[in-house]
Each structure stands twice: as structure tokens, then as C-alpha cells.
Design a protein around this motif. Structure first.
Motif, mmCIF file in Angstrom:
data_model
loop_
_atom_site.group_PDB
_atom_site.id
_atom_site.type_symbol
_atom_site.label_atom_id
_atom_site.label_comp_id
_atom_site.label_asym_id
_atom_site.label_seq_id
_atom_site.Cartn_x
_atom_site.Cartn_y
_atom_site.Cartn_z
ATOM 1 N N SER A 1 0.827 -1.205 0.000
ATOM 2 C CA SER A 1 0.000 0.000 0.000
ATOM 3 C C SER A 1 0.859 1.253 0.000
ATOM 4 O O SER A 1 0.608 2.206 -0.753
ATOM 5 N N LYS A 2 1.898 1.262 0.822
ATOM 6 C CA LYS A 2 2.770 2.441 0.884
ATOM 7 C C LYS A 2 3.546 2.597 -0.420
ATOM 8 O O LYS A 2 3.768 3.724 -0.886
ATOM 9 N N LEU A 3 3.965 1.490 -1.023
ATOM 10 C CA LEU A 3 4.679 1.562 -2.290
ATOM 11 C C LEU A 3 3.777 2.114 -3.382
ATOM 12 O O LEU A 3 4.190 2.924 -4.200
ATOM 13 N N LYS A 4 2.530 1.687 -3.381
ATOM 14 C CA LYS A 4 1.577 2.189 -4.357
ATOM 15 C C LYS A 4 1.311 3.673 -4.162
ATOM 16 O O LYS A 4 1.281 4.456 -5.109
ATOM 17 N N SER A 5 1.165 4.082 -2.898
ATOM 18 C CA SER A 5 0.924 5.494 -2.616
ATOM 19 C C SER A 5 2.116 6.342 -3.022
ATOM 20 O O SER A 5 1.974 7.417 -3.605
ATOM 21 N N ALA A 6 3.328 5.840 -2.724
ATOM 22 C CA ALA A 6 4.521 6.594 -3.088
ATOM 23 C C ALA A 6 4.661 6.685 -4.602
ATOM 24 O O ALA A 6 4.996 7.732 -5.157
ATOM 25 N N GLY A 7 4.399 5.565 -5.303
ATOM 26 C CA GLY A 7 4.495 5.575 -6.755
ATOM 27 C C GLY A 7 3.473 6.494 -7.377
ATOM 28 O O GLY A 7 3.755 7.225 -8.319
#
Length: 524
Positions: free
Chosen positions: A449-455
Motif C-alpha cells: 500500500s505504501k509503495l503504491k501510494s509513493a508511486g
């Protein structure tokens, strides 16, 4: 086309080429004296034809014409074959080039920034993201269900048996004197109410006895007096002297014995005012005592207290009158029932615990003061909405769970939780009955989830978390918010970061297997 037809002399024909219209030339044919037969015509056609591009011979014979078109010459076929071969070679070369051409390396100027859309797909929350089934299996995602359950729990605490302070009696003399006899001579002795404790000699006590006897004698003598004032005065003197003896803890039976005997007693006996165990003793023969001297302390152990220590984070769940079960190691398998009668107003600064008092009946005096005990407090919350403990990620500032939606989508959701009961949390807000939540692998799901938000925040293409966004081959949508365009940076060359001497004018891999990195003109 070359056409042969009849002429005046029967020996000449007109030759016409299709590419050169209007051009004529004379062609000599063998003379035909009469209409040729089929054999003659076949022999005529078998003769070699003149070297022309195409010859068509038409023989008129009454009602029919014979037209013969021989094949093209070799000089006409070669250009066509060469053209076909050339087209085929060019097509094959184009296909090979398209399949093997190097992919261009995008510079910051050529990177397309996708739009951070408000929803992942139609009907999904804006924070939802997708994880493919293959990645879920790799992560080891497991699920639990939010549901209503009847919740109760038991809170365990350690405690210690103590005296009931409301049932402790301390004995002190009310007159000054000297102890003559000691009847209770050791600590721990069980005494009954009215049992003799000590005998004490007191001059004040002897004098009061004598005054009482004189007052009684005077009342008898003045009882037949005609003066009512004298009779009343003698009666009041008797009553005041009697009250003084009573104030000094002289019992009614002792006063009657004094009246019957008619003489004062040198030493008066003091009796136990309550039943219990002697927990303190300060009475010895020939000892001088005063009203300030504490002779005995008697504790009634028919009821005892258990002082339990409750941890600070559990203090809010403790209520007055709450039932409690006490278990002691000297009595395995046995339970003593009691209830909380008092909650201390202050935490222990050393242990950071809250003390509560549990009152117990102690028939047979089995519970001894200073025994250690385990206190079990039972609490019922009724039917409440609960979520598995494993599903909750507590960062300290907030509690978060990952809710499983349709088609592999997940939603991070903040929740408000109540008490923890066994391996479940009571849900106050944020979830509804029947929702599925992640109970295993949620830390890796949180990373996704955090990787998706950062991307999504940086506009990085391809960050679809296993196909959560657009399909393969689709271009990212245009950004809804304007973003500043990065400036173009000039690349001087590409080099090996492990061996900068290895340089190249295009991207690729170094001999040691490392990817070549660009060297920019601005040295950044």
C-alpha cells in the motif's frame, strides 16, 4: 498487338506494337494460295516466330478466326521477378529490425507522469489498491471476518491477604495503675469477647469503689428521711459514682459483685471487648500502665481483605461491587468468592499499579494475613462487534486494518477500538459486520500500500500493484493537477559505476554485469 489479315496480294500484313501506336512495318508471310488445311496451319505455326515482344496471328477463314498468343520473352520476365524479390527482402528486413531494435532510454523530459486518480476503479474507495492472486499467495495473505459475539473476559492480578482493618481492636487502660496478673500472655492467641485479659491495681479505682459503697449506704439511711431534697441528693451521688466505674470499663457484673461484697476490691480485672486473635501484646506483671499504654491488639479474622494490584492500562475496567475469585496456592482447586469493596485513589508510584480491595469471608480462618493470592476478575461486555487481534496494526497514533474488497482490491481503513478481549478487539467505529480483513501477511500488504501510494504521488509509471490500475498497453491518463515539467539534462556518456573507465555512448551492461549509468553534463 500484331495483326495479320488479308491484303490485295495476300503476302503482306500490317505490324502494330501496343507500346508504339501508329507505327507500321511490313512483314512477309509465305504466300497462301488457298485456304490452308489444319496440317498446313500447324506446320506454319511450328516455324520460329520473329523476335518481337508479342505476336498474335489471326487467320481469317470464312466464318472463324484463329488467334495465337505465344508466352512472354525472357527479357520481360526478369524485371518482374527481381521486383518481387526486392519487396520480400525489404519486408523481412523491416520485421527483423522492429523485433531487435534497442529500446530508447527515457530521459526526465520524456517520462510520462500518470494521473493519481481519485478511485482505483469504478465504485472503489480512493485509497483502494489491487494485489494479484499470485502475489497474494506469495505473501501468504489470510483473512478473518468482522462479526458480533458475546464477549467476556477474565482479568488476573496478584494480591496479598490482609487484616480487615475495621475489625482490629486495641486495648488500653483508662486508669493509671500497676498490672497484677496477666491472663493473655502471648501473641496469636484466640480470645473471646468477655474473656479476662489482665488485673490491674489502681488507687483511683479503689477510691471510686469506696465512694460508691458510701453512696449506697447514704441512700439507704436517707431513704426514710422526710426531706425529699436529701433523698434526691443521695440518689444522684450513687448514680454519678456508678457511671465513673462504668467509664473505666468496669462491667455490670463487677459492680453488682461489689455491691454484694460491700468492700472494695484491690485489683480490678479487664475483659476482652471483642473476639479475635491477639496480634500485639504489651502487658506484663508489675508493669506500670497509663491511659496512653496500648496493652493488646485483637484482630477479628472472620473476614479478611485481599489487596490486589491492577495494571494501569486495565484500571478503567475495574468497578465497585465487581465479583472476584481468589485462588491460593496452599489450597489447590479451591476458589474463594468475594467482591471489590474499595478502589484506592492513587497509583503506586513504584510499581505503576492501582490497588483494589477484595473482601472475603474466612470461615475456619483458612486465609492467613500476608498470604499471596491470585485474583480473577470476571467482566462481561455483552454482544459486541469484534475484529481479530492479528488484523489490527497499531502504530501508536492510530489503529489500521486492511479490508478485502472485490476482485483482489484492498482498502486501508482507520478504526476505533475498545477493550481487548482474549485475541479480539471490540470495534467502536470503522468496520461493519461481515467484512473480511487481512489477518496474516498484513505487514507486507501494508508495504504494498505504501509503495503504491509513493508511486502514485511521484507519478511513477507501472506502479499498479499487480494490475490494480490500467491494463497493459494503455497509456496513463492525463494528470488532473498541473505539475512542473523537469528540465532536460544532457547525457555525455554512459559508464560502469564499479569501473568508471568503462564508457559507452549508449545504455547497456558493462563486462562485469553492472548496468551502465548516465554521466550528465551538469555533474549531478
Amino acid at each position: 498487338m500484331i495483326t495479320a489479315n488479308g491484303s490485295n496480294d495476300g503476302k503482306t500484313a500490317e505490324l502494330q506494337e501496343p507500346d508504339k501506336l501508329g507505327t507500321h512495318e511490313e512483314v512477309d508471310f509465305p504466300a497462301i494460295e488457298a485456304t490452308p488445311t489444319a496440317a498446313e496451319l500447324e506446320a506454319l505455326l511450328s516455324k520460329p516466330a520473329p523476335a518481337t515482344d508479342a505476336v498474335v496471328v489471326v487467320v481469317e477463314n470464312d466464318d472463324r478466326d484463329v488467334i495465337i498468343e505465344p508466352p512472354l520473352s525472357a527479357t520481360k520476365k526478369w524485371p518482374i521477378v527481381l521486383a518481387v524479390l526486392l519487396v520480400a527482402v525489404v519486408g523481412i528486413a523491416a520485421i527483423i529490425y522492429l523485433q531487435t531494435r534497442p529500446q530508447p532510454v527515457p530521459t526526465p523530459k520524456s517520462v510520462d507522469l500518470p494521473t493519481q486518480t481519485s478511485t482505483t476503479t469504478s465504485g472503489m474507495p480512493e485509497t483502494a489498491f489491487k494485489i494479484s492472486p499470485e502475489k497474494q499467495q506469495l505473501i501468504g495473505v489470510q483473512y478473518g471476518t468482522v462479526e458480533y459475539q458475546t464477549i467476556s473476559k477474565s482479568l488476573r492480578a496478584v494480591g496479598k491477604v490482609a487484616f480487615d482493618e475495621t475489625k482490629i481492636t486495641r486495648i488500653s487502660p483508662k486508669v493509671e495503675g500497676w498490672i497484677e496478673n496477666v491472663y493473655v500472655d502471648f501473641v496469636g492467641k484466640l480470645v473471646k469477647k468477655g474473656q479476662p485479659m489482665i488485673s490491674i491495681y489502681s488507687p483511683d479505682l479503689v477510691q471510686t469503689q469506696e465512694e460508691y459503697l458510701l453512696a449506697i449506704k447514704g441512700r439507704r439511711q436517707l431513704g426514710e428521711s422526710p426531706f425529699a431534697e436529701a433523698v434526691n441528693f443521695s440518689e444522684s451521688l450513687v448514680q454519678s459514682t456508678r457511671r465513673r466505674l462504668e467509664f473505666w470499663d468496669i462491667s455490670e457484673a463487677q459492680i453488682r459483685e461489689l455491691e454484694k461484697r460491700g468492700t472494695p476490691n484491690r485489683a480490678m480485672t479487664l475483659y476482652a471487648p471483642a473476639s479475635g486473635f491477639v496480634t500485639a501484646r504489651n502487658a506484663f506483671p508489675k508493669q506500670r500502665v497509663t491511659p496512653e499504654t496500648e496493652l493488646y491488639a485483637i484482630s477479628d479474622l472472620s473476614k479478611v481483605w485481599v489487596i490486589a494490584d491492577i495494571y494501569e492500562f486495565e484500571a478503567a475496567e475495574i468497578k465497585l461491587g465487581q465479583p472476584a475469585t481468589v485462588v491460593l496456592s496452599p489450597y489447590p482447586g479451591r476458589e474463594f468468592q468475594g467482591k471489590i469493596t474499595y478502589i484506592f485513589p492513587q497509583l503506586d508510584n513504584t510499581t505503576r499499579t492501582l490497588k483494589v480491595r477484595v473482601e472475603l469471608a474466612n470461615k475456619g480462618f483458612e486465609l492467613k494475613p500476608d498470604m499471596y493470592a491470585d485474583v480473577i476478575l470476571s467482566m462481561s461486555y455483552g454482544r459486541r462487534l469484534v475484529v481479530p487481534q492479528e488484523a489490527v496494526m497499531d502504530s501508536g497514533a492510530e489503529q489500521l486494518v486492511y479490508v478485502s474488497l472485490n476482485d483482489g482490491y484492498f482498502e486501508p481503513r482507520k478504526v476505533q477500538l475498545g477493550a481487548k478481549v482474549d485475541n479480539k478487539f471490540i470495534v467502536l467505529a470503522g468496520l461493519t459486520e461481515g467484512e473480511r480483513v487481512v489477518t496474516s501477511g498484513n505487514f507486507l500488504v501494508d508495504s504494498e500500500s505504501k509503495l503504491k501510494s509513493a508511486g502514485g504521488g511521484m507519478g511513477m509509471p507501472g506502479m499498479d500493484m499487480g494490475g490494480s490500475g490500467s491494463k497493459a498497453g494503455e497509456k496513463p491518463s492525463q494528470q488532473t493537477q498541473p505539475q512542473s515539467q523537469p528540465t532536460e539534462r544532457k547525457i555525455l556518456y554512459w559508464y560502469d559505476p564499479m569501473n568508471p573507465a568503462n564508457k559507452s555512448d549508449k545504455p547497456g551492461k558493462a563486462p562485469d554485469g553492472m548496468d551502465l549509468v548516465p554521466k550528465y553534463a551538469d555533474n549531478k
